[in-house]
Design a protein around this motif. Structure first.
Motif, short mmCIF file in Angstrom:
data_model
loop_
_atom_site.label_atom_id
_atom_site.label_comp_id
_atom_site.label_asym_id
_atom_site.label_seq_id
_atom_site.Cartn_x
_atom_site.Cartn_y
_atom_site.Cartn_z
N THR A 200 0.83 -1.22 -0.09
CA THR A 200 -0.08 0.03 -0.05
C THR A 200 0.82 1.12 -0.07
N ASN A 203 2.58 1.74 -3.42
CA ASN A 203 1.63 2.37 -4.33
C ASN A 203 1.19 3.86 -4.20
N ARG A 206 4.19 6.09 -5.34
CA ARG A 206 4.30 5.96 -6.75
C ARG A 206 3.31 6.66 -7.53
N ALA A 207 2.05 7.00 -6.62
CA ALA A 207 1.03 7.57 -7.22
C ALA A 207 1.24 8.84 -7.94
#
Length: 229
Positions: A200, A203, A206-207
């Motif tokens: 999580t 991610n 990297r968003a």
């Protein structure tokens, strides 16, 4: 005698000998039937908010020839209990932690005469421990964790006491007794949580649009898990 699932077996294993038990959200009434057949309790009140499960419970109770020892009530949470029942212990299992705390809050009057609780939230376990901690009168005296199929379930036994020891934030999150024991099931659960939280967090970082609050929450959770594994 019906063979209990791993989850239900662990629940009944935590039940001390009492005279009368209330099974809230009884579903098939397997818990009170088992406990009476094992002579762990003398009487029970099986409550459910839904007609279907309660009908199945009545069928199972009749098949076990325990009609005179197990009363059934169509009721929301603890609200179906009466003073004449003289319930010693209430089992509230198989539902989310938020719903369990709602039932406890709504049933404050019924809880006045109940001395022990066995709670098995399917999620949000810290919410349940926080409720017990904030109550000022319920002390966690035992815990268990069990794997049943693909899921892990935490079970909490609490006892009403005049003086209670406050839980630390770490104990609220992980469970005071589970934290001490650190069983293989406990370690497996939190290793899985660690992996999921790491994914999580990766991610989120990297968003395209960063969300600092969510990143901070994930980082804090990751740190807490790493401290106890």
């Amino acid at each position: 005698m019906h063979k209990l699932s791993n989850r239900l077996q662990k629940i009944v294993d935590l039940v001390p000998p009492v005279t009368c038990l209330a099974d809230i959200g009884t579903d098939h009434a397997f818990v009170p039937i088992y406990l009476i057949q094992k002579k762990m309790i003398q009487h029970a009140v099986a409550c459910d908010v839904a007609v279907g499960p309660l009908s199945i419970a009545r069928t199972n109770i009749q098949a076990a020839q325990l009609d005179t020892q197990i009363a059934t009530r169509l009721a929301d949470g603890l609200l179906g209990l009466r003073p004449a029942d003289q319930v010693d212990l209430a089992v509230i299992a198989g539902m989310g932690g938020q719903l369990i705390t709602h039932i406890l809050n709504a049933g404050s009057q019924q809880l006045q005469s109940i001395s022990q609780l066995i709670l098995e939230p399917n999620n949000d376990e810290p919410l349940v421990r926080q409720w017990l901690n904030d109550s000022g009168c319920w002390q966690i005296v035992a815990e268990a964790i069990v794997q049943d199929g693909r899921h892990n379930y935490e079970i909490i036994r609490a006892q009403k006491q005049e003086a209670v020891a406050a839980l630390t934030p770490q104990e609220i999150m992980f469970g005071p007794f589970l934290l001490q024991e650190k069983s293989p099931v406990f370690r497996h659960k939190w290793q899985q949580q660690l992996t999921r939280t790491q994914l999580t967090l990766a991610n989120l970082i990297r968003a395209q649009h960063l969300e600092p609050t969510k990143i901070a929450v994930a980082q804090q959770k990751l740190q807490k898990i790493e401290e106890i594994i």
